[in-house]
Design an enzyme around this catalytic site. Sequence first.
Site, PDB file in Angstrom:
ATOM      1  N   ALA A 191       0.827  -1.199   0.000  1.00  0.00           N
ATOM      2  CA  ALA A 191       0.000   0.000   0.000  1.00  0.00           C
ATOM      3  C   ALA A 191       0.866   1.256   0.000  1.00  0.00           C
ATOM      4  O   ALA A 191       2.001   1.256   0.486  1.00  0.00           O
ATOM      5  CB  ALA A 191      -0.929   0.001   1.210  1.00  0.00           C
ATOM      6  N   GLY A 216       1.831  -5.527   1.333  1.00  0.00           N
ATOM      7  CA  GLY A 216       0.631  -5.728   0.545  1.00  0.00           C
ATOM      8  C   GLY A 216       0.888  -6.302  -0.826  1.00  0.00           C
ATOM      9  O   GLY A 216       0.002  -6.911  -1.431  1.00  0.00           O
ATOM     10  N   GLU A 270       0.646  -9.835  -0.339  1.00  0.00           N
ATOM     11  CA  GLU A 270      -0.760 -10.157  -0.109  1.00  0.00           C
ATOM     12  C   GLU A 270      -1.527 -10.239  -1.430  1.00  0.00           C
ATOM     13  O   GLU A 270      -2.387 -11.107  -1.603  1.00  0.00           O
ATOM     14  CB  GLU A 270      -1.386  -9.114   0.811  1.00  0.00           C
ATOM     15  N   GLU A 285       4.821  -5.799   7.983  1.00  0.00           N
ATOM     16  CA  GLU A 285       3.968  -4.709   8.471  1.00  0.00           C
ATOM     17  C   GLU A 285       4.139  -4.434   9.957  1.00  0.00           C
ATOM     18  O   GLU A 285       3.888  -3.305  10.414  1.00  0.00           O
ATOM     19  CB  GLU A 285       2.490  -5.033   8.170  1.00  0.00           C
TER      20      GLU A 285
END
Length: 263
Positions: free
Chosen positions: A63, A108, A111, A132
């Site tokens: 992100a 992310g 992910e 994270e």
Amino acid sequence: MPLVEYTASEGLAQLTLNVPPANCYSYEMMKDLDAAVLEARFDPDVHVIVLCGAGEKFFCAGADISMLRGADPYFKYNFCLHANETLLRLENTAKLVIAAIDGHCVGGGLEVALAADIRVARKNSGKCGLPEVKLGVLPGTGGTQRLVRMVGKARAIELMAGGEVFDFDHAAQLGLVNQVWETDDHDAFMAKAREYARTFVPPATAGRAVGLIKRACQTGAEIGLSEGLALERELQQRLFEGDDAREGLAAYIDKRKPQFSGR
């Protein structure tokens, strides 16, 4: 210009995350990814989706931290919700999804890759992991749920609580990456990824059967055995009613190579 470039040919749809310099995702990029997944889903000529990042430095670095830092908690919650919905749409699409990873695939970005069905990576091109915790947060785009399903609870907690990043060879040992390829450059890697993807496309392979195998596994892994077997029977019946099953059975009896249509 879209933040996710969409091209389709030879039975493949290629979705390229293109947000320099690190292909970080924002709400706008996730909307483009969502739209690209739907376009591939509704195209009967597309049998396999190849998901990649632009350039060779980053598949995706996760992100956009600057965007998140300036956003209020209400936006952040809905941003995470929409990202979850987008990746679920990718998983729920009855077409094989291959993440072609060249460059760093962290946070992310990993992910996103974990929502694909198969992951291939370019050797020594970068690191992956879910660090994270070092930002004081948890992997919030499905990482806690998908990682534990792939490597087990103890290993997943260790990897995320420690914020470890590692190379793709180690990722393959953990079962996060299916294949690691050594190629000269990004173009050669992507050419190999597309060549690999085409092995799952008609006429060589029954693409519809591949897609329903994916659906049986993705959904079946989340439900009980009896329910999973019922799902398997229903998906098998859909294939029995299609052209490829008739062609496959006839070719076997005739002792010839089948020519599948994906129908």
